[in-house]
Design an enzyme around this catalytic site. Structure first.
Site: not given
Length: 262
Positions: A41, A65, A158, A189-190, A193
């Protein structure tokens, strides 16, 4: 006075998404930033470095990592060396898995706990070592979730990992209070992404609803009537990282637009 010294924050998973939003907000608040993310990345991470620098702050990309203790220790040391200190750690990096509980494999459990839970332990250990070495009262801010206070179907692994983050946050806050360090967590929340795009795709495979429908149905449950942005999350992290939160520790603050009420 020491308070006038530029403060330094390390944000994991900062090359994109919520982590990028947090890094830019902390830069606006006057922090210099270590943009910590996986080596692949780095190109995205360097873009965030440039965005931080455009805000007038110093920034470096630090490969990490988060599932490895040695990697975390090295990242913290590199950040402190290159930026001149460390005052805040944001344990933001994490992954989601969408799987019926009867189908969750040992490999999947090991992976999500390594990234979402082990990283919290390693981050706390590395940051506190550096805080104490530098003689600062540091702030650790962990990524929880609405799934840290309510388990969600098809997100058992999760949810379990985020319940763990909440528990670690509470216990670490108590153990580290005598040193003057605070430990808190934010519970999004939501958020619009890549993680929720993944969840939407995987739910589509399970329930057959068209791509986008699962996401839309979840967004419709939000009291404030819109999907969450990384900036919404970053505002809460900004508070926890500031001196306004000096007397707040062990808390998980939901930032979900009105989905759960804790």
């Amino acid at each position: 006075m020491a308070e006038n010294k530029t403060k330094v924050a390390l944000v994991t998973g900062a090359a994109q998404g919520i982590g990028r939003g947090i890094a830019l907000k902390l830069a606006e608040d006057g922090f210099d930033l270590a943009i910590a993310d996986l080596e692949p990345q780095q190109e995205k991470g360097q873009d965030v470095v440039q965005e931080v620098e455009a805000l007038g702050r110093k920034a470096v990309f630090v490969p990490i990592d988060v599932s490895g203790k040695d990697s975390f220790d090295q990242a913290v040391d590199t950040a402190a060396e290159q930026l001149g200190g460390l005052d805040v750690l944001v344990n933001n990096a994490g992954i989601a898995q969408v799987q019926p509980i009867l189908e969750v494999t040992q490999e999947e459990l090991e992976k999500i706990f390594a990234i979402n839970v082990h990283s919290i332990f390693f981050g706390i250990q590395a940051a506190v070592r550096k805080f104490d070495e530098l003689g600062v009262k540091g702030k650790i801010i962990n990524a929880a979730s609405i799934a840290a206070v309510k388990g969600f179907p098809i997100l058992s692994a999760y949810s379990a990992s985020k319940f763990a983050v909440r528990g670690i946050t509470q216990t670490a806050a108590q153990e580290l209070a005598p040193k003057g360090h605070t430990v808190n967590a934010y519970g999004p929340g939501i958020v619009g992404t890549g993680m929720w795009e993944l969840i939407d795709r995987e739910l589509h495979k399970i329930n057959g609803k068209p791509i986008g429908q699962n996401l839309q149905e979840n967004v419709e449950t939000i009291a404030l009537g819109r999907i969450e942005t990384p900036e919404d999350v970053a505002g809460v992290v900004s508070f926890f990282a500031s001196n306004r939160a000096d007397y707040v520790t062990g808390q998980t603050l939901l930032v979900d637009g009105g989905m759960l009420y804790n």
